[in-house]
Write a protein that holds these residues in place. Structure first.
Motif, PDB file in Angstrom:
ATOM      1  N   HIS A  88     -19.711   1.924  29.032  1.00 19.35           N
ATOM      2  CA  HIS A  88     -18.290   1.879  28.681  1.00 19.35           C
ATOM      3  C   HIS A  88     -18.075   2.148  27.193  1.00 19.35           C
ATOM      4  O   HIS A  88     -17.111   2.808  26.808  1.00 19.35           O
ATOM      5  N   GLU A  89     -18.976   1.632  26.381  1.00 16.00           N
ATOM      6  CA  GLU A  89     -18.849   1.779  24.930  1.00 16.00           C
ATOM      7  C   GLU A  89     -20.189   1.395  24.304  1.00 16.00           C
ATOM      8  O   GLU A  89     -20.874   0.490  24.784  1.00 16.00           O
ATOM      9  N   ALA A  90     -20.562   2.089  23.248  1.00 18.78           N
ATOM     10  CA  ALA A  90     -21.809   1.739  22.552  1.00 18.78           C
ATOM     11  C   ALA A  90     -21.759   2.302  21.141  1.00 18.78           C
ATOM     12  O   ALA A  90     -21.441   3.482  20.951  1.00 18.78           O
ATOM     13  N   TRP A  91     -22.067   1.448  20.175  1.00 25.05           N
ATOM     14  CA  TRP A  91     -22.073   1.898  18.784  1.00 25.05           C
ATOM     15  C   TRP A  91     -22.931   0.970  17.927  1.00 25.05           C
ATOM     16  O   TRP A  91     -23.261  -0.151  18.323  1.00 25.05           O
ATOM     17  N   LEU A  92     -23.275   1.475  16.762  1.00 25.57           N
ATOM     18  CA  LEU A  92     -24.027   0.720  15.765  1.00 25.57           C
ATOM     19  C   LEU A  92     -23.263   0.819  14.450  1.00 25.57           C
ATOM     20  O   LEU A  92     -22.951   1.924  13.991  1.00 25.57           O
ATOM     21  N   LYS A  93     -22.937  -0.338  13.858  1.00 30.02           N
ATOM     22  CA  LYS A  93     -22.198  -0.372  12.593  1.00 30.02           C
ATOM     23  C   LYS A  93     -23.088  -0.872  11.475  1.00 30.02           C
ATOM     24  O   LYS A  93     -23.899  -1.788  11.660  1.00 30.02           O
ATOM     25  N   ASP A  94     -22.920  -0.252  10.303  1.00 29.24           N
ATOM     26  CA  ASP A  94     -23.682  -0.681   9.137  1.00 29.24           C
ATOM     27  C   ASP A  94     -22.990  -1.876   8.473  1.00 29.24           C
ATOM     28  O   ASP A  94     -21.937  -2.332   8.947  1.00 29.24           O
ATOM     29  N   LYS A  99     -19.449   3.084  11.559  1.00 28.90           N
ATOM     30  CA  LYS A  99     -20.319   3.436  12.687  1.00 28.90           C
ATOM     31  C   LYS A  99     -21.345   4.480  12.245  1.00 28.90           C
ATOM     32  O   LYS A  99     -20.984   5.552  11.765  1.00 28.90           O
ATOM     33  N   VAL A 100     -22.609   4.153  12.420  1.00 32.87           N
ATOM     34  CA  VAL A 100     -23.676   5.093  12.104  1.00 32.87           C
ATOM     35  C   VAL A 100     -24.256   5.721  13.370  1.00 32.87           C
ATOM     36  O   VAL A 100     -25.029   6.670  13.291  1.00 32.87           O
ATOM     37  N   ALA A 101     -23.893   5.191  14.508  1.00 26.24           N
ATOM     38  CA  ALA A 101     -24.223   5.787  15.802  1.00 26.24           C
ATOM     39  C   ALA A 101     -23.111   5.434  16.766  1.00 26.24           C
ATOM     40  O   ALA A 101     -22.590   4.312  16.735  1.00 26.24           O
ATOM     41  N   ASP A 102     -22.737   6.394  17.624  1.00 31.61           N
ATOM     42  CA  ASP A 102     -21.607   6.183  18.524  1.00 31.61           C
ATOM     43  C   ASP A 102     -21.803   7.041  19.768  1.00 31.61           C
ATOM     44  O   ASP A 102     -21.851   8.272  19.691  1.00 31.61           O
ATOM     45  N   TYR A 103     -21.947   6.377  20.904  1.00 30.06           N
ATOM     46  CA  TYR A 103     -22.173   7.070  22.176  1.00 30.06           C
ATOM     47  C   TYR A 103     -21.041   8.037  22.498  1.00 30.06           C
ATOM     48  O   TYR A 103     -21.266   9.096  23.074  1.00 30.06           O
ATOM     49  N   SER A 104     -19.825   7.688  22.110  1.00 31.62           N
ATOM     50  CA  SER A 104     -18.695   8.556  22.404  1.00 31.62           C
ATOM     51  C   SER A 104     -18.699   9.813  21.543  1.00 31.62           C
ATOM     52  O   SER A 104     -18.083  10.819  21.904  1.00 31.62           O
ATOM     53  N   HIS A 106     -21.677  11.365  20.548  1.00 36.78           N
ATOM     54  CA  HIS A 106     -22.728  12.188  21.156  1.00 36.78           C
ATOM     55  C   HIS A 106     -23.561  11.299  22.066  1.00 36.78           C
ATOM     56  O   HIS A 106     -24.061  10.264  21.657  1.00 36.78           O
ATOM     57  N   ASN A 107     -23.712  11.729  23.319  1.00 39.49           N
ATOM     58  CA  ASN A 107     -24.444  10.934  24.315  1.00 39.49           C
ATOM     59  C   ASN A 107     -25.866  10.614  23.889  1.00 39.49           C
ATOM     60  O   ASN A 107     -26.419   9.568  24.275  1.00 39.49           O
ATOM     61  N   LEU A 108     -26.490  11.487  23.113  1.00 40.01           N
ATOM     62  CA  LEU A 108     -27.889  11.267  22.732  1.00 40.01           C
ATOM     63  C   LEU A 108     -28.056  10.142  21.723  1.00 40.01           C
ATOM     64  O   LEU A 108     -29.178   9.708  21.466  1.00 40.01           O
ATOM     65  N   GLN A 109     -26.964   9.634  21.184  1.00 38.89           N
ATOM     66  CA  GLN A 109     -27.094   8.574  20.187  1.00 38.89           C
ATOM     67  C   GLN A 109     -27.461   7.228  20.805  1.00 38.89           C
ATOM     68  O   GLN A 109     -27.799   6.289  20.081  1.00 38.89           O
ATOM     69  N   LEU A 110     -27.442   7.149  22.120  1.00 39.50           N
ATOM     70  CA  LEU A 110     -27.835   5.922  22.811  1.00 39.50           C
ATOM     71  C   LEU A 110     -29.056   6.201  23.673  1.00 39.50           C
ATOM     72  O   LEU A 110     -29.089   7.177  24.426  1.00 39.50           O
ATOM     73  N   VAL A 111     -30.078   5.362  23.555  1.00 38.39           N
ATOM     74  CA  VAL A 111     -31.255   5.499  24.410  1.00 38.39           C
ATOM     75  C   VAL A 111     -30.814   5.360  25.868  1.00 38.39           C
ATOM     76  O   VAL A 111     -30.129   4.395  26.239  1.00 38.39           O
ATOM     77  N   ALA A 112     -31.189   6.324  26.696  1.00 46.07           N
ATOM     78  CA  ALA A 112     -30.763   6.312  28.096  1.00 46.07           C
ATOM     79  C   ALA A 112     -31.266   5.064  28.810  1.00 46.07           C
ATOM     80  O   ALA A 112     -32.421   4.679  28.669  1.00 46.07           O
ATOM     81  N   TYR A 113     -30.385   4.452  29.561  1.00 49.58           N
ATOM     82  CA  TYR A 113     -30.628   3.234  30.329  1.00 49.58           C
ATOM     83  C   TYR A 113     -30.763   1.998  29.424  1.00 49.58           C
ATOM     84  O   TYR A 113     -31.388   1.000  29.799  1.00 49.58           O
ATOM     85  N   SER A 114     -30.127   2.047  28.258  1.00 43.43           N
ATOM     86  CA  SER A 114     -30.091   0.861  27.402  1.00 43.43           C
ATOM     87  C   SER A 114     -29.358  -0.275  28.098  1.00 43.43           C
ATOM     88  O   SER A 114     -28.321  -0.079  28.742  1.00 43.43           O
ATOM     89  N   ILE A 115     -29.884  -1.474  27.952  1.00 43.80           N
ATOM     90  CA  ILE A 115     -29.250  -2.667  28.507  1.00 43.80           C
ATOM     91  C   ILE A 115     -28.099  -3.093  27.605  1.00 43.80           C
ATOM     92  O   ILE A 115     -28.024  -2.683  26.444  1.00 43.80           O
ATOM     93  N   PRO A 116     -27.170  -3.913  28.089  1.00 44.93           N
ATOM     94  CA  PRO A 116     -26.069  -4.373  27.247  1.00 44.93           C
ATOM     95  C   PRO A 116     -26.552  -5.333  26.153  1.00 44.93           C
ATOM     96  O   PRO A 116     -27.396  -6.195  26.409  1.00 44.93           O
ATOM     97  N   VAL A 117     -26.030  -5.142  24.941  1.00 45.28           N
ATOM     98  CA  VAL A 117     -26.338  -6.048  23.828  1.00 45.28           C
ATOM     99  C   VAL A 117     -25.106  -6.198  22.960  1.00 45.28           C
ATOM    100  O   VAL A 117     -24.251  -5.317  22.899  1.00 45.28           O
ATOM    101  N   ASP A 118     -25.026  -7.319  22.265  1.00 43.83           N
ATOM    102  CA  ASP A 118     -24.013  -7.560  21.236  1.00 43.83           C
ATOM    103  C   ASP A 118     -24.703  -8.419  20.188  1.00 43.83           C
ATOM    104  O   ASP A 118     -24.722  -9.657  20.288  1.00 43.83           O
TER     105      ASP A 118
END
Length: 452
Positions: A88-94, A99-104, A106-118
């Protein structure tokens, strides 16, 4: 009977092969490129809504495409169908909240089949969950973890090196749910039950050549095959997640595949302009291998030729010993053989309309050669008297045995019930379609008989 009209058959095979621009309109390449661009940002993986969306879009080109759902947890070969992965949503903030990585983005910015984390974590704790390519500092790598539960983000290496100390926020709103893996199938019936299998894959996110060129070319080839006036063979088109999707499809159809399939190809990395490539079947001597080598000599005498030891796509499954289908792989630049492979650089600077047209032309020419390839046997004792069949000039003089007459005589001389038209086309350095037309004439008057 009218003589066959043809040029002298001593010209090179290459000069008889038509160019992409001669045989297919420019519009086809543009149509395929537009389709690839529509599919580019659809989030694909092994199983999930992105795969169904991909098949839905492909069905606009081939409306009879059938979607097959294999439930999560199903054992297929040595594998198990995974859960669906939904993001649904995935990002990494510094530390500054940027945001230094954002799935929306580019899809490749998230490891495929990553589990949910916060999570909030410092740079040292974050680094094991970051992936980059030091030798390609501007590329985002494609990283997967299908069968091991973890999470991670992918960055270009320059960006990763610029990360500073502080607290980072990793947020992944994903689901791993029991659902189904989606496969696409289209069977186009021909005059016989003998089948040509065309397979490609639908599981890689946001990569143009490695992923989308295969399904796009495959779909348009399927449409072209469906519009043929007559087909000698039945054609089976398969759109599956790579590896596990092919294994699942094979397991569910093994008996009919082993009984009917006489040749076929995996289509992958078939949309760039840089090269043409063939990866052989496991044995390297099947009809698919033979035809592809013949066609590629005409399209590009410098084509790249790989043995099965270089395998990397679903030819591994179709040619595995327990399956043993006569399947090779057709490509432009082979996987592993172009620098953008499995990175964000595999985009539409790599895949072009002319590259896709060239890929289409390669597959089309292979199918055309397969369709006309037959084996004949001469029926006459000694050389046939062509004049009695209207295939020889009424006046015999120096120069009477021109290219056409010589072609008839050469074909009759080599039709021993063992050599195929493909063998003859290579021997005579003549397009197989021309050989087929001449053999058809000779068969019609009784000089040849078809034996296979």
């Amino acid at each position: 009977m009218a003589m066959l009209t043809t040029k002298s058959h001593d010209m090179s095979q290459q000069s008889n092969q038509s160019n992409d621009s001669d045989s297919e309109p420019v519009g086809l390449g543009m149509d395929m490129l537009a389709l690839a661009k529509r599919l580019y940002t659809v989030p694909r993986s092994l199983a999930g809504p992105g795969n169904r969306k991909t098949l839905e879009i492909l069905s606009e080109v081939i409306p009879d495409l059938r979607v097959i759902e294999i439930p999560s947890g199903t054992a297929v070969g040595d594998w198990t169908v995974p859960p669906e992965w939904i993001v649904h949503e995935a990002w990494l903030k510094d530390p500054s909240g940027t945001k230094v990585a954002d799935y929306s983005a580019h899809n490749l910015q998230l490891v495929a089949y990553s589990i949910p984390v916060d999570l909030q974590l410092d740079i040292e704790a974050l680094q094991p969950h970051l992936h980059s390519l030091p030798d390609q500092p501007d590329a985002i790598p494609y990283v997967t973890s299908y069968y091991s539960r973890t999470w991670g983000f992918c960055l270009n290496h320059s960006q990763r090196q610029s990360l500073r100390q502080g607290t980072y926020t990793a947020y992944i709103d994903s689901e791993l749910i029991d659902g189904a893996m989606s496969l696409g199938e289209l069977v186009i019936r021909g005059d016989t039950d003998q089948e040509i299998l065309i397979s490609t894959y639908i599981c890689h996110p946001q990569m143009a050549n490695n992923e989308l060129s295969g399904p796009v070319v495959g779909a348009h080839i399927a449409r072209w095959v469906s519009q043929m006036e007559r087909r000698r063979f039945t054609y089976r088109f398969v759109f599956v997640p790579e590896t596990i999707g092919a294994v699942a499809y094979i397991q569910n159809n093994l008996e009919v595949l082993k009984r009917n399939v006489v040749g076929g190809y995996v289509l992958t990395c078939i949309g760039d302009d840089r090269a043409y490539s063939l990866l052989e079947s496991r044995t390297g001597d099947t009809l698919a291998d033979h035809v592809a080598k013949y066609v590629l000599k005409g399209l590009d005498p410098n084509y790249r030729h790989f043995e099965f030891l270089s395998r990397g796509s679903d030819e591994r499954q179709y040619c595995s010993p327990a399956v043993d289908l006569p399947i090779a792989s057709l490509m432009r630049s082979s996987y592993w053989d172009y620098p953008e492979y499995h990175t964000s650089l595999d985009d539409f600077s790599v895949v072009t309309s002319s590259g896709l047209s060239g890929g289409f032309e390669l597959v089309k020419k292979c199918i055309e050669a397969i369709e006309v390839n037959r084996t004949y046997r001469s029926t006459t004792i000694g050389e046939p008297q062509l004049g009695k069949y209207g295939l020889y000039p009424s006046i015999s003089k120096k120069g009477s045995v021109d290219g056409t007459v010589r072609l008839y005589l050469d074909i009759a001389a080599y039709c021993d019930g063992q050599s195929s038209l493909l063998d003859l086309a290579e021997l005579l350095r003549c397009p197989i379609q021309t050989v087929f037309e001449a053999a058809t004439q000779l068969t019609h008057v009784g000089v040849l008989e078809e034996v296979g």
